[in-house]
Design a protein around this motif. Structure first.
Motif, short mmCIF file in Angstrom:
data_model
loop_
_atom_site.label_atom_id
_atom_site.label_comp_id
_atom_site.label_asym_id
_atom_site.label_seq_id
_atom_site.Cartn_x
_atom_site.Cartn_y
_atom_site.Cartn_z
N GLN A 22 0.88 -1.18 0.00
CA GLN A 22 0.00 0.00 0.00
C GLN A 22 0.91 1.22 0.00
O GLN A 22 1.85 1.29 0.80
CB GLN A 22 -0.86 0.04 1.28
N GLN A 70 -2.47 -10.43 -3.61
CA GLN A 70 -3.34 -9.31 -3.24
C GLN A 70 -3.78 -8.50 -4.44
O GLN A 70 -4.57 -7.56 -4.30
CB GLN A 70 -2.62 -8.37 -2.27
N ASN A 71 -3.22 -8.82 -5.61
CA ASN A 71 -3.46 -8.01 -6.81
C ASN A 71 -3.05 -6.55 -6.55
O ASN A 71 -3.76 -5.60 -6.89
CB ASN A 71 -4.93 -8.08 -7.22
N LYS A 72 -1.92 -6.39 -5.89
CA LYS A 72 -1.40 -5.06 -5.52
C LYS A 72 0.00 -4.89 -6.09
O LYS A 72 0.60 -5.83 -6.62
CB LYS A 72 -1.34 -4.92 -4.00
N TRP B 55 -9.91 -4.85 1.58
CA TRP B 55 -9.12 -3.97 0.72
C TRP B 55 -7.63 -4.32 0.73
O TRP B 55 -6.90 -3.95 -0.19
CB TRP B 55 -9.33 -2.50 1.08
N ASP B 56 -7.19 -5.04 1.74
CA ASP B 56 -5.77 -5.43 1.77
C ASP B 56 -5.57 -6.89 1.37
O ASP B 56 -4.45 -7.41 1.42
CB ASP B 56 -5.17 -5.18 3.15
N SER B 57 -6.68 -7.55 0.99
CA SER B 57 -6.64 -8.97 0.60
C SER B 57 -6.29 -9.89 1.76
O SER B 57 -6.00 -11.06 1.55
CB SER B 57 -5.67 -9.22 -0.57
N PHE B 58 -6.27 -9.34 2.97
CA PHE B 58 -6.01 -10.17 4.15
C PHE B 58 -7.17 -10.08 5.15
O PHE B 58 -6.97 -10.26 6.34
CB PHE B 58 -4.69 -9.77 4.82
#
Lengths: 132, 152
Positions: A22, A70-72, B55-58
Protein backbone atom coordinates in the motif's frame (compact mmCIF):
# COMPACT_ATOMS: atom_id res chain seq x y z
CA UNK A 1 15.11 -20.88 2.15
CA UNK A 2 14.50 -22.94 5.29
CA UNK A 3 13.95 -26.66 4.95
CA UNK A 4 10.14 -27.02 5.25
CA UNK A 5 10.63 -30.27 7.19
CA UNK A 6 13.02 -28.75 9.68
CA UNK A 7 12.01 -25.19 10.53
CA UNK A 8 13.80 -23.76 13.54
CA UNK A 9 12.22 -21.38 16.05
CA UNK A 10 12.75 -17.68 15.41
CA UNK A 11 15.97 -16.40 16.96
CA UNK A 12 16.11 -12.88 18.41
CA UNK A 13 19.00 -11.91 16.15
CA UNK A 14 17.20 -12.87 12.93
CA UNK A 15 16.18 -10.26 10.37
CA UNK A 16 12.52 -10.21 9.36
CA UNK A 17 10.77 -8.58 6.39
CA UNK A 18 7.35 -7.01 6.15
CA UNK A 19 6.19 -6.26 2.60
CA UNK A 20 4.62 -2.93 1.64
CA UNK A 21 1.80 -3.26 -0.87
CA UNK A 22 0.00 0.00 0.00
CA UNK A 23 1.46 3.37 -0.94
CA UNK A 24 0.18 4.77 2.37
CA UNK A 25 2.27 2.28 4.36
CA UNK A 26 5.50 4.22 3.94
CA UNK A 27 6.75 7.78 3.54
CA UNK A 28 8.28 8.83 0.26
CA UNK A 29 9.96 11.89 1.78
CA UNK A 30 12.62 9.73 3.41
CA UNK A 31 11.57 6.16 2.56
CA UNK A 32 10.61 5.08 6.04
CA UNK A 33 7.85 2.70 7.12
CA UNK A 34 4.71 4.03 8.81
CA UNK A 35 3.06 2.31 11.76
CA UNK A 36 0.26 1.29 9.39
CA UNK A 37 2.60 -1.31 7.87
CA UNK A 38 3.04 -3.00 11.25
CA UNK A 39 -0.54 -2.86 12.42
CA UNK A 40 -1.89 -6.34 13.27
CA UNK A 41 -5.65 -5.99 13.34
CA UNK A 42 -8.04 -7.72 12.62
CA UNK A 43 -6.02 -10.93 12.88
CA UNK A 44 -4.16 -9.92 16.07
CA UNK A 45 -1.08 -11.34 14.44
CA UNK A 46 1.37 -9.79 12.08
CA UNK A 47 2.72 -11.76 9.16
CA UNK A 48 6.48 -11.52 8.50
CA UNK A 49 9.08 -13.35 6.44
CA UNK A 50 12.38 -14.49 7.92
CA UNK A 51 15.58 -13.67 6.04
CA UNK A 52 17.34 -16.73 7.40
CA UNK A 53 18.72 -19.08 4.73
CA UNK A 54 17.08 -17.00 2.00
CA UNK A 55 18.87 -15.17 -0.78
CA UNK A 56 18.01 -11.57 -1.59
CA UNK A 57 16.25 -12.79 -4.75
CA UNK A 58 14.18 -15.27 -2.74
CA UNK A 59 13.16 -12.61 -0.23
CA UNK A 60 11.97 -10.36 -3.05
CA UNK A 61 10.24 -13.24 -4.82
CA UNK A 62 8.15 -13.90 -1.71
CA UNK A 63 7.20 -10.22 -1.70
CA UNK A 64 6.19 -10.40 -5.35
CA UNK A 65 4.09 -13.48 -4.56
CA UNK A 66 2.37 -11.64 -1.68
CA UNK A 67 1.62 -8.65 -3.92
CA UNK A 68 0.35 -10.87 -6.72
CA UNK A 69 -1.93 -12.69 -4.29
CA UNK A 70 -3.34 -9.31 -3.24
CA UNK A 71 -3.46 -8.01 -6.81
CA UNK A 72 -1.40 -5.06 -5.52
CA UNK A 73 1.88 -3.37 -6.29
CA UNK A 74 4.96 -4.32 -4.30
CA UNK A 75 6.56 -1.02 -3.24
CA UNK A 76 9.26 -2.40 -0.99
CA UNK A 77 9.83 -4.10 2.30
CA UNK A 78 10.66 -3.05 5.83
CA UNK A 79 13.44 -5.07 7.42
CA UNK A 80 13.55 -5.28 11.19
CA UNK A 81 15.31 -7.52 13.68
CA UNK A 82 13.28 -10.07 15.65
CA UNK A 83 14.55 -8.58 18.92
CA UNK A 84 12.61 -5.39 18.17
CA UNK A 85 9.35 -7.33 18.41
CA UNK A 86 10.55 -8.97 21.62
CA UNK A 87 11.32 -5.52 23.08
CA UNK A 88 7.64 -4.72 22.51
CA UNK A 89 6.67 -7.83 24.48
CA UNK A 90 5.51 -9.66 21.38
CA UNK A 91 6.18 -13.29 20.54
CA UNK A 92 7.45 -14.57 17.20
CA UNK A 93 6.10 -17.93 16.12
CA UNK A 94 7.31 -19.87 13.13
CA UNK A 95 4.39 -20.40 10.77
CA UNK A 96 5.73 -21.98 7.58
CA UNK A 97 3.45 -21.86 4.56
CA UNK A 98 3.44 -24.17 1.56
CA UNK A 99 5.03 -21.51 -0.63
CA UNK A 100 7.00 -19.76 2.12
CA UNK A 101 8.73 -21.91 4.74
CA UNK A 102 10.25 -18.69 6.15
CA UNK A 103 6.88 -17.31 7.19
CA UNK A 104 6.34 -16.32 10.84
CA UNK A 105 3.78 -14.42 12.91
CA UNK A 106 4.22 -11.77 15.58
CA UNK A 107 1.58 -12.42 18.23
CA UNK A 108 0.69 -11.19 21.71
CA UNK A 109 -0.49 -7.72 20.76
CA UNK A 110 -2.19 -5.56 23.36
CA UNK A 111 -5.96 -5.62 23.12
CA UNK A 112 -6.36 -1.84 23.29
CA UNK A 113 -5.83 0.19 20.18
CA UNK A 114 -3.65 3.04 21.54
CA UNK A 115 -1.09 0.52 22.82
CA UNK A 116 -1.19 -1.40 19.54
CA UNK A 117 -0.40 1.86 17.76
CA UNK A 118 2.55 2.67 20.02
CA UNK A 119 4.05 -0.79 19.53
CA UNK A 120 3.59 -0.55 15.75
CA UNK A 121 5.17 2.93 15.74
CA UNK A 122 8.17 1.81 17.78
CA UNK A 123 8.74 -1.24 15.54
CA UNK A 124 8.41 0.91 12.41
CA UNK A 125 10.93 3.39 13.85
CA UNK A 126 13.56 0.65 14.12
CA UNK A 127 12.89 -0.82 10.68
CA UNK A 128 14.78 -0.11 7.49
CA UNK A 129 12.72 0.41 4.37
CA UNK A 130 14.11 -1.15 1.19
CA UNK A 131 12.64 0.00 -2.11
CA UNK A 132 11.86 -2.51 -4.85
CA UNK B 1 -6.63 62.22 16.51
CA UNK B 2 -6.44 59.71 13.69
CA UNK B 3 -3.15 58.18 12.65
CA UNK B 4 -2.65 56.27 9.44
CA UNK B 5 0.06 53.89 8.45
CA UNK B 6 1.76 54.28 5.08
CA UNK B 7 -0.32 51.57 3.51
CA UNK B 8 -3.48 53.44 4.40
CA UNK B 9 -2.15 56.75 3.20
CA UNK B 10 -3.36 58.63 0.18
CA UNK B 11 -0.23 58.90 -1.93
CA UNK B 12 0.18 56.96 -5.18
CA UNK B 13 3.04 55.04 -3.58
CA UNK B 14 0.87 54.01 -0.64
CA UNK B 15 -1.88 52.93 -3.00
CA UNK B 16 0.61 50.90 -5.05
CA UNK B 17 2.02 49.20 -1.94
CA UNK B 18 -1.50 48.46 -0.75
CA UNK B 19 -2.44 46.80 -4.06
CA UNK B 20 0.74 44.69 -4.01
CA UNK B 21 -0.02 43.56 -0.46
CA UNK B 22 -3.59 42.72 -1.41
CA UNK B 23 -2.35 40.61 -4.32
CA UNK B 24 0.18 38.82 -2.13
CA UNK B 25 -2.43 38.11 0.50
CA UNK B 26 -4.84 36.81 -2.12
CA UNK B 27 -2.18 34.54 -3.62
CA UNK B 28 -1.18 33.38 -0.11
CA UNK B 29 -4.79 32.53 0.72
CA UNK B 30 -5.21 30.73 -2.60
CA UNK B 31 -2.03 28.73 -2.00
CA UNK B 32 -3.15 27.76 1.51
CA UNK B 33 -6.63 26.88 0.28
CA UNK B 34 -5.08 24.78 -2.47
CA UNK B 35 -2.99 22.93 0.10
CA UNK B 36 -6.06 22.19 2.17
CA UNK B 37 -7.91 21.01 -0.92
CA UNK B 38 -5.05 18.76 -1.94
CA UNK B 39 -4.87 17.41 1.62
CA UNK B 40 -8.58 16.61 1.52
CA UNK B 41 -8.12 15.06 -1.91
CA UNK B 42 -5.37 12.82 -0.53
CA UNK B 43 -7.66 11.82 2.33
CA UNK B 44 -10.45 10.97 -0.10
CA UNK B 45 -8.08 8.91 -2.25
CA UNK B 46 -6.96 6.87 0.76
CA UNK B 47 -10.56 6.32 1.89
CA UNK B 48 -11.63 5.40 -1.65
CA UNK B 49 -8.94 2.72 -1.74
CA UNK B 50 -10.07 1.06 1.48
CA UNK B 51 -13.84 1.52 1.68
CA UNK B 52 -14.54 -2.01 0.46
CA UNK B 53 -14.19 -5.12 2.61
CA UNK B 54 -10.89 -6.99 2.25
CA UNK B 55 -9.12 -3.97 0.72
CA UNK B 56 -5.77 -5.43 1.77
CA UNK B 57 -6.64 -8.97 0.60
CA UNK B 58 -6.01 -10.17 4.15
CA UNK B 59 -9.52 -9.69 5.50
CA UNK B 60 -9.37 -5.99 6.34
CA UNK B 61 -12.60 -4.36 7.47
CA UNK B 62 -13.98 -1.63 5.19
CA UNK B 63 -13.42 1.96 6.32
CA UNK B 64 -16.93 3.42 6.86
CA UNK B 65 -17.93 6.71 5.28
CA UNK B 66 -18.47 8.25 8.73
CA UNK B 67 -14.82 7.62 9.45
CA UNK B 68 -13.86 9.59 6.33
CA UNK B 69 -16.32 12.39 7.16
CA UNK B 70 -14.93 12.80 10.69
CA UNK B 71 -11.37 12.84 9.33
CA UNK B 72 -12.33 15.45 6.72
CA UNK B 73 -13.97 17.54 9.44
CA UNK B 74 -10.76 17.37 11.45
CA UNK B 75 -8.70 18.52 8.46
CA UNK B 76 -11.11 21.39 7.77
CA UNK B 77 -10.82 22.49 11.39
CA UNK B 78 -7.05 23.00 11.07
CA UNK B 79 -5.85 26.56 10.67
CA UNK B 80 -4.29 27.49 7.34
CA UNK B 81 -0.77 27.60 8.71
CA UNK B 82 -1.01 24.23 10.47
CA UNK B 83 1.27 21.53 9.01
CA UNK B 84 -0.49 19.16 6.64
CA UNK B 85 -0.82 15.54 7.75
CA UNK B 86 -0.59 12.37 5.67
CA UNK B 87 -3.15 9.59 5.69
CA UNK B 88 -3.42 5.83 5.75
CA UNK B 89 -5.73 3.07 6.88
CA UNK B 90 -5.62 0.23 9.34
CA UNK B 91 -7.07 -3.22 8.67
CA UNK B 92 -9.62 -2.79 11.47
CA UNK B 93 -11.35 -0.18 9.32
CA UNK B 94 -10.04 3.10 10.67
CA UNK B 95 -8.29 5.94 8.88
CA UNK B 96 -4.93 7.13 10.15
CA UNK B 97 -3.78 10.74 10.23
CA UNK B 98 -0.07 11.26 10.76
CA UNK B 99 2.30 14.13 11.46
CA UNK B 100 5.93 13.17 11.10
CA UNK B 101 9.32 14.70 11.72
CA UNK B 102 11.54 11.63 12.06
CA UNK B 103 11.06 7.93 12.91
CA UNK B 104 11.19 8.76 16.62
CA UNK B 105 9.16 11.95 16.39
CA UNK B 106 5.80 11.02 14.97
CA UNK B 107 2.16 11.03 15.99
CA UNK B 108 -0.54 8.86 14.50
CA UNK B 109 -4.28 9.31 15.00
CA UNK B 110 -6.86 6.62 14.21
CA UNK B 111 -10.27 8.09 13.47
CA UNK B 112 -13.14 5.79 14.37
CA UNK B 113 -16.53 5.76 12.70
CA UNK B 114 -18.25 6.73 15.95
CA UNK B 115 -16.27 9.89 16.55
CA UNK B 116 -13.34 8.85 18.69
CA UNK B 117 -9.64 9.31 18.14
CA UNK B 118 -7.08 6.72 19.23
CA UNK B 119 -3.66 8.34 19.18
CA UNK B 120 -0.04 7.56 19.87
CA UNK B 121 2.95 9.87 19.78
CA UNK B 122 6.54 8.70 20.10
CA UNK B 123 9.54 10.82 21.08
CA UNK B 124 12.17 8.13 21.54
CA UNK B 125 12.69 4.35 21.85
CA UNK B 126 10.91 4.27 25.23
CA UNK B 127 9.18 7.63 25.24
CA UNK B 128 5.60 7.58 24.05
CA UNK B 129 2.13 8.85 24.89
CA UNK B 130 -1.14 7.21 23.84
CA UNK B 131 -4.81 7.49 24.66
CA UNK B 132 -8.32 7.71 23.26
CA UNK B 133 -10.38 10.88 23.18
CA UNK B 134 -13.66 12.08 21.71
CA UNK B 135 -13.68 14.14 18.52
CA UNK B 136 -15.93 17.16 18.88
CA UNK B 137 -15.46 18.82 15.51
CA UNK B 138 -11.97 20.15 15.97
CA UNK B 139 -8.53 18.90 16.87
CA UNK B 140 -8.46 18.27 20.65
CA UNK B 141 -6.04 20.62 22.40
CA UNK B 142 -4.02 17.82 24.02
CA UNK B 143 -3.42 16.21 20.61
CA UNK B 144 -2.58 19.58 19.07
CA UNK B 145 0.05 20.10 21.77
CA UNK B 146 1.54 16.67 21.03
CA UNK B 147 1.66 17.40 17.29
CA UNK B 148 3.51 20.65 17.92
CA UNK B 149 5.91 18.84 20.28
CA UNK B 150 6.56 16.16 17.62
CA UNK B 151 7.27 18.80 14.98
CA UNK B 152 9.30 21.10 17.22
Amino acid sequence: MLDPDNVADVNNSEMLARYATQSSHFRRIDWTAKQDLFFPHPHIELSVTRHINATEDEIWQIGRNVAELQNKTLYGRADVKAEVFIEQELTLRKAPLANNPNHANAVGWASDKPNQKSKAQLIAAKSTFVKV
Amino acid sequence: MVTQSARHGFSQAASHISSIEAGQNRRFRQAQTFNRDSTLEELWNVWNSCKERNWDSFGAFPVPQDCYLYAAELVRSLSYNFPAPSFGAEPDGELTIEWYKSPYRTISLSMTSDGYIHYSAIFGPKDFVNDTTAFNGELPSDIKALILKVLR
